[in-house]
Design a protein around this motif. Structure first.
Motif, PDB file in Angstrom:
ATOM      1  N   VAL A 494       0.757  -1.401  -0.075  1.00 39.14           N
ATOM      2  CA  VAL A 494      -0.105  -0.010  -0.198  1.00 39.14           C
ATOM      3  C   VAL A 494       0.941   1.344   0.064  1.00 39.14           C
ATOM      4  O   VAL A 494       0.611   2.356  -0.735  1.00 39.14           O
ATOM      5  CB  VAL A 494      -0.878   0.029   1.233  1.00 39.14           C
ATOM      6  CG1 VAL A 494      -1.940   0.896   1.073  1.00 39.14           C
ATOM      7  CG2 VAL A 494      -1.581  -1.255   1.262  1.00 39.14           C
ATOM      8  N   ARG A 495       2.073   1.074   0.748  1.00 39.82           N
ATOM      9  CA  ARG A 495       2.807   2.293   0.981  1.00 39.82           C
ATOM     10  C   ARG A 495       3.429   2.585  -0.391  1.00 39.82           C
ATOM     11  O   ARG A 495       3.613   3.729  -1.025  1.00 39.82           O
ATOM     12  CB  ARG A 495       3.757   2.133   1.807  1.00 39.82           C
ATOM     13  CG  ARG A 495       4.794   3.295   1.822  1.00 39.82           C
ATOM     14  CD  ARG A 495       6.331   3.005   2.567  1.00 39.82           C
ATOM     15  NE  ARG A 495       6.757   1.945   1.378  1.00 39.82           N
ATOM     16  CZ  ARG A 495       7.422   2.583   0.057  1.00 39.82           C
ATOM     17  NH1 ARG A 495       7.252   3.566  -0.272  1.00 39.82           N
ATOM     18  NH2 ARG A 495       7.779   1.008  -0.492  1.00 39.82           N
ATOM     19  N   GLN A 496       3.818   1.520  -1.095  1.00 41.84           N
ATOM     20  CA  GLN A 496       4.444   1.529  -2.540  1.00 41.84           C
ATOM     21  C   GLN A 496       3.325   2.436  -3.533  1.00 41.84           C
ATOM     22  O   GLN A 496       3.940   3.279  -4.412  1.00 41.84           O
ATOM     23  CB  GLN A 496       4.876   0.256  -3.220  1.00 41.84           C
ATOM     24  CG  GLN A 496       5.272   0.292  -4.825  1.00 41.84           C
ATOM     25  CD  GLN A 496       5.712  -1.051  -5.141  1.00 41.84           C
ATOM     26  OE1 GLN A 496       6.098  -1.912  -4.307  1.00 41.84           O
ATOM     27  NE2 GLN A 496       5.879  -1.067  -6.326  1.00 41.84           N
ATOM     28  N   LEU A 552      12.418 -16.561  11.844  1.00 41.97           N
ATOM     29  CA  LEU A 552      13.501 -15.465  11.754  1.00 41.97           C
ATOM     30  C   LEU A 552      12.774 -14.340  11.345  1.00 41.97           C
ATOM     31  O   LEU A 552      12.067 -14.338  10.416  1.00 41.97           O
ATOM     32  CB  LEU A 552      14.392 -16.126  10.899  1.00 41.97           C
ATOM     33  CG  LEU A 552      15.502 -14.976  10.301  1.00 41.97           C
ATOM     34  CD1 LEU A 552      16.426 -14.708  11.284  1.00 41.97           C
ATOM     35  CD2 LEU A 552      16.209 -15.761   9.090  1.00 41.97           C
ATOM     36  N   GLU A 553      13.407 -13.177  12.124  1.00 42.99           N
ATOM     37  CA  GLU A 553      12.548 -11.865  11.452  1.00 42.99           C
ATOM     38  C   GLU A 553      13.810 -10.989  10.713  1.00 42.99           C
ATOM     39  O   GLU A 553      14.990 -10.944  11.334  1.00 42.99           O
ATOM     40  CB  GLU A 553      12.212 -10.902  12.774  1.00 42.99           C
ATOM     41  CG  GLU A 553      11.893  -9.532  12.137  1.00 42.99           C
ATOM     42  CD  GLU A 553      11.725  -8.592  13.457  1.00 42.99           C
ATOM     43  OE1 GLU A 553      11.602  -9.242  14.646  1.00 42.99           O
ATOM     44  OE2 GLU A 553      11.708  -7.271  13.413  1.00 42.99           O
ATOM     45  N   VAL A 554      13.302 -10.758   9.447  1.00 44.69           N
ATOM     46  CA  VAL A 554      14.498  -9.893   8.936  1.00 44.69           C
ATOM     47  C   VAL A 554      14.200  -8.398   8.821  1.00 44.69           C
ATOM     48  O   VAL A 554      13.267  -8.328   8.171  1.00 44.69           O
ATOM     49  CB  VAL A 554      15.177 -10.514   7.397  1.00 44.69           C
ATOM     50  CG1 VAL A 554      16.205  -9.629   6.881  1.00 44.69           C
ATOM     51  CG2 VAL A 554      15.276 -11.986   7.612  1.00 44.69           C
ATOM     52  N   VAL A 555      14.835  -7.369   9.451  1.00 45.29           N
ATOM     53  CA  VAL A 555      14.361  -6.142   9.145  1.00 45.29           C
ATOM     54  C   VAL A 555      15.062  -5.527   7.880  1.00 45.29           C
ATOM     55  O   VAL A 555      16.129  -5.675   7.597  1.00 45.29           O
ATOM     56  CB  VAL A 555      15.083  -5.287  10.248  1.00 45.29           C
ATOM     57  CG1 VAL A 555      14.837  -3.696   9.937  1.00 45.29           C
ATOM     58  CG2 VAL A 555      14.531  -5.743  11.707  1.00 45.29           C
ATOM     59  N   VAL A 556      14.121  -5.542   6.855  1.00 47.18           N
ATOM     60  CA  VAL A 556      14.462  -5.016   5.436  1.00 47.18           C
ATOM     61  C   VAL A 556      14.230  -3.550   5.286  1.00 47.18           C
ATOM     62  O   VAL A 556      13.785  -2.886   6.214  1.00 47.18           O
ATOM     63  CB  VAL A 556      13.566  -5.894   4.441  1.00 47.18           C
ATOM     64  CG1 VAL A 556      13.868  -7.473   4.743  1.00 47.18           C
ATOM     65  CG2 VAL A 556      12.106  -5.650   4.577  1.00 47.18           C
ATOM     66  N   GLU A 557      14.826  -3.150   4.011  1.00 43.82           N
ATOM     67  CA  GLU A 557      14.741  -1.575   3.781  1.00 43.82           C
ATOM     68  C   GLU A 557      13.380  -1.280   3.653  1.00 43.82           C
ATOM     69  O   GLU A 557      12.374  -1.897   3.278  1.00 43.82           O
ATOM     70  CB  GLU A 557      15.215  -1.497   2.299  1.00 43.82           C
ATOM     71  CG  GLU A 557      15.805  -0.068   2.140  1.00 43.82           C
ATOM     72  CD  GLU A 557      16.227  -0.073   0.468  1.00 43.82           C
ATOM     73  OE1 GLU A 557      17.232  -0.612   0.329  1.00 43.82           O
ATOM     74  OE2 GLU A 557      15.624   0.749  -0.297  1.00 43.82           O
ATOM     75  N   LYS A 558      13.202  -0.035   4.420  1.00 43.29           N
ATOM     76  CA  LYS A 558      11.974   0.461   4.778  1.00 43.29           C
ATOM     77  C   LYS A 558      11.099   0.785   3.707  1.00 43.29           C
ATOM     78  O   LYS A 558       9.801   0.463   3.449  1.00 43.29           O
ATOM     79  CB  LYS A 558      12.020   1.496   5.957  1.00 43.29           C
ATOM     80  CG  LYS A 558      11.049   1.778   6.439  1.00 43.29           C
ATOM     81  CD  LYS A 558      11.264   2.777   7.674  1.00 43.29           C
ATOM     82  CE  LYS A 558      10.179   3.172   8.360  1.00 43.29           C
ATOM     83  NZ  LYS A 558       9.960   3.089   9.759  1.00 43.29           N
ATOM     84  N   GLU A 559      11.742   1.513   2.517  1.00 46.79           N
ATOM     85  CA  GLU A 559      10.938   1.916   1.541  1.00 46.79           C
ATOM     86  C   GLU A 559      11.283   1.403   0.187  1.00 46.79           C
ATOM     87  O   GLU A 559      11.494   2.106  -0.777  1.00 46.79           O
ATOM     88  CB  GLU A 559      10.892   3.604   1.499  1.00 46.79           C
ATOM     89  CG  GLU A 559      10.203   4.077   2.788  1.00 46.79           C
ATOM     90  CD  GLU A 559      10.034   5.637   2.632  1.00 46.79           C
ATOM     91  OE1 GLU A 559       9.718   6.139   1.677  1.00 46.79           O
ATOM     92  OE2 GLU A 559      10.180   6.209   3.817  1.00 46.79           O
ATOM     93  N   GLU A 560      11.363  -0.012   0.123  1.00 51.22           N
ATOM     94  CA  GLU A 560      11.815  -0.584  -1.164  1.00 51.22           C
ATOM     95  C   GLU A 560      10.530  -0.679  -2.128  1.00 51.22           C
ATOM     96  O   GLU A 560       9.457  -1.146  -1.427  1.00 51.22           O
ATOM     97  CB  GLU A 560      12.363  -1.866  -0.767  1.00 51.22           C
ATOM     98  CG  GLU A 560      12.843  -2.731  -2.123  1.00 51.22           C
ATOM     99  CD  GLU A 560      13.079  -4.168  -1.650  1.00 51.22           C
ATOM    100  OE1 GLU A 560      13.276  -4.306  -0.395  1.00 51.22           O
ATOM    101  OE2 GLU A 560      13.438  -4.907  -2.563  1.00 51.22           O
ATOM    102  N   ASN A 561      10.565  -0.504  -3.340  1.00 50.80           N
ATOM    103  CA  ASN A 561       9.531  -0.755  -4.104  1.00 50.80           C
ATOM    104  C   ASN A 561       9.627  -2.030  -5.057  1.00 50.80           C
ATOM    105  O   ASN A 561      10.592  -2.298  -5.381  1.00 50.80           O
ATOM    106  CB  ASN A 561       9.434   0.504  -5.105  1.00 50.80           C
ATOM    107  CG  ASN A 561       8.521   1.705  -4.178  1.00 50.80           C
ATOM    108  OD1 ASN A 561       7.953   1.610  -3.291  1.00 50.80           O
ATOM    109  ND2 ASN A 561       8.832   3.090  -4.903  1.00 50.80           N
ATOM    110  N   VAL A 562       8.677  -2.716  -5.239  1.00 52.22           N
ATOM    111  CA  VAL A 562       8.703  -3.838  -6.322  1.00 52.22           C
ATOM    112  C   VAL A 562       8.691  -3.534  -7.322  1.00 52.22           C
ATOM    113  O   VAL A 562       7.449  -3.051  -7.822  1.00 52.22           O
ATOM    114  CB  VAL A 562       7.616  -5.088  -5.613  1.00 52.22           C
ATOM    115  CG1 VAL A 562       8.014  -6.055  -6.429  1.00 52.22           C
ATOM    116  CG2 VAL A 562       8.026  -5.124  -4.090  1.00 52.22           C
TER     117      VAL A 562
END
Lengths: 578, 80
Positions: A494-496, A552-562
């Protein structure tokens, strides 16, 4: 439950010797007769007689006590999708039944064979707004293939038999059986007869060879034929026939999201995933092919984009077992109403051997344009880990052999694109309905369906919080699923869209999240959190090596677009690479 | 272009089958101008519903396919 009801139940059960049984026991015996070994459910007042009967058959039926009915039906979906068997769910009346509705809708749109058995208030109370009474048969009408309310014990066995036949045959789907409490208590004779015929129902069409010969002529004359494989290929168990057709005609094959695994991702003729977040070349070349062979897919709007701009040059052959899907969205010049396995077998036997090398090469040229995105996604050098590199690392560790269950959102699209599904029934996701919260319960169901396989759930931070109560089920039964949460502290997809189409007005999509690993540890499940990419590979190895469930939690880049992405409403040729 | 069409739907006389039929039209915003539903046999096992619908020929065809998919529906006949 009132004492009087309990005593009545005990008396009924104690009298159930010989060939006469109470309705609840008839239900349980009918399920066993259909070969059911595992079911998912949650007890309550109106289904208590059935649960009492289950108690006496716990050596034959493995009932998994979930933590919410939605978890039960998603687990049953995962079980069915991974194993190819029917998923069975039990719930009580009222809220127990209404909590199933999302799962029913999901199973309906994704053609998943699930049977839900709900308890109902006693028949004399129907329509009186009795405690926990809800009209679940009517509520569920649009989201079930068939549903029925049973008020007499003598109708239970035949309803179960018909339910299994309807759920599994033709285009599979969910069925609901609602049984009043008095029918569960009532005693009658039991004789189970499996169902193989319903007068008004023709699940398997007779293949019309004249139509298929027309399809063969089109394919043989084609310079740029193109196969679009949907989930119908998997449901028909037709992967071998699909590959044979592709290899004989040297025809490129693209897949819908639910068709992934129908042809191995490393097959030279596989060109990628279709649709809004699919690969670049399969979307672009949809508008370049001259013959489109759509198999077991329904031209979903996420696949077609603007239908006015969808493959206007192509002559379309559409193979589907569901007549209502043919000509629903895209006009088919050759409409093949048939089982995919039979139709593909005929086509692969009959078409001419061919090459189409230039046509196949054109996909590779377009792939070059996408490679930079793939490289950036999968091999970043700085910042927080990216979703793509987690999936790439997982693919390296599992060789594409695991059953991967995804939730809904960015991580789902990234997984679908970068995980190299090699086998049928290894990609389990909510494709049509897009149900957040699907993955965790579906993964535990999948693991129980195929215990010999590694089952990995990949979930976003939003979806995980929708059904994380099922960690309790995973803990209780020690279901060894591997859970990966890709946490970007946003409702990422939704953010994207807000970033791309709403001028970055991030309206209520940022999430302050809890300590996920801490929550999971409270369920006695080993849990770890990773923020640094140098720890990623080892953390994933540890996750997979655990004998039991692990997290496993992986903290990923916050504002990555697909990307790539076909903007909503645009034609597929307007796919954006950035 | 929208026109009036009449469909006769023959089915098992099961609870909720009429609702299923109506849902198919409602979901596609097909207007039901009139509806007559009746039991056909003395044993009450079969029924028929006659719908007068206001819609396009394309929508009608799609709806007919959906009606034919209903497990209880035996036959769908377009009268005009």
């Amino acid at each position: 439950m009132r004492v009087k009801d309990v005593l009545q139940m005990k008396n009924k059960f104690s009298r159930s010797a010989g060939s006469m049984y109470v309705g609840s026991e008839i239900l349980v015996r009918s399920l066993i007769a259909e070969g059911v070994s595992t079911l998912f459910g949650y007890p309550g007042g109106a289904i208590m007689p059935v649960y009492d009967s289950l108690y006496h058959f716990s050596d034959q039926l493995n009932h998994i006590l979930v933590r919410h009915e939605q978890g039960a039906i998603h687990a049953a979906q995962g079980f069915a999708r991974a194993s190819g068997e029917v998923g069975v769910v039990m719930a009580t009346s009222g809220p127990g039944a209404t909590n199933l509705v999302t799962g029913l809708a999901d199973a309906m749109i994704d053609s998943t064979p699930v049977i839900c058995i709900t308890g109902q208030v006693a028949s004399h109370l129907l329509g009186t707004d009795a405690f926990q009474e809800t009209d679940i048969v009517n509520i569920s009408l649009p989201v079930t293939k068939w549903s029925v309310q049973i008020t007499r014990a003598e109708d239970i066995a035949s309803a179960v038999a018909k339910a299994f036949y309807v759920a599994c045959s033709g285009r599979p789907g969910p069925v609901l059986i609602d049984i009043t409490k008095d029918a569960q208590f009532e005693k009658t004779y039991f004789h189970y007869v499996p169902c193989h015929y319903v007068k008004s129902y023709r699940p398997k069409p007779t293949m019309n060879q004249h139509v298929l010969i027309r399809a063969v002529e089109l394919i043989n004359a084609s310079k740029r034929p193109y196969i679009l494989a949907g989930q119908g290929v998997l449901l028909a168990d037709a992967s071998v026939e699909l590959i044979r057709l592709s290899e004989k005609g040297n025809i490129p094959v693209a897949s819908t999201i639910l068709g992934l695994g129908a042809i191995p991702a490393d097959h030279p003729n596989y060109v990628g995933m279709l649709g809004m977040h699919g690969n670049y070349s399969p979307n672009i070349n949809t508008n370049q092919c001259d013959v489109l062979i759509a198999v077991g897919m329904r031209f979903d709007d996420r696949v077609t984009g603007d239908i006015q701009k969808y493959a206007p040059q192509a002559r379309v052959i559409h193979i589907d077992i569901d007549k209502a899907e043919i000509n629903k969205i895209i006009h088919a010049e050759v409409a093949v109403h048939a089982d995919a396995k039979e139709a593909l077998a005929f086509l692969s036997d009959t078409i001419d051997q061919n090459e189409h090398m230039d046509w196949l090469e054109s996909f590779k040229k377009l792939d070059e344009d996408e490679k930079k995105i793939i490289f950036d996604d999968c091999h970043p050098v700085d910042g927080l880990p990216k979703m793509g590199e987690v999936i790439r690392c997982l693919a390296d560790l599992t060789g594409g052999d695991a059953v991967v269950v995804t939730d809904v959102g960015q991580h789902q699209m990234v997984t679908s694109r970068y995980y190299p599904f090699k086998h049928p029934r290894t990609n389990i996701t909510s494709g049509g309905l897009g149900t957040m919260g699907f993955a965790l319960p579906a993964a535990m169901g999948a693991k129980l369906g195929v215990p010999e396989k590694q089952v990995i759930a990949i979930i976003g931070d939003g979806g995980f919080q929708m059904t994380l109560q099922e960690l309790g089920t995973i803990m209780q039964y020690q279901i060894p699923v591997k859970i990966i949460v890709l946490n970007n502290n946003f409702l990422g997809m939704v953010r994207q869209w807000q970033a791309l189409f709403f001028e970055k007005r991030y309206s209520f999509t940022e999430m302050k999240n809890p300590d996920f690993a801490g929550i999971v540890k409270a369920f006695s499940i080993p849990a770890r959190k990773v923020e640094d990419r140098k720890d990623l590979a080892n953390a994933l190895k540890e996750l997979l090596a655990e004998p039991g469930p692990s997290f496993l939690e992986v903290v990923v880049e916050k504002e990555e677009n697909v990307f790539p992405m076909v903007p909503a409403g645009a034609g597929i040729a307007e796919i954006r690479l950035k | 272009m929208k026109n009036d069409f009449t469909l006769e739907v023959y089915s098992e006389n099961a609870f909720s089958v009429l609702n299923r039929m109506i849902n198919i039209f409602n979901r596609r915003r097909i207007r039901i101008r009139s509806l007559l539903a009746t039991e056909l046999e003395a044993d009450y096992k079969h029924g028929m519903a006659s719908f007068k619908l206001h819609t396009t020929a394309e929508q009608l065809e799609r709806a007919m396919h959906q009606l034919e998919k209903l497990i209880e529906v035996e036959r769908v006949v377009r009268i005009n």
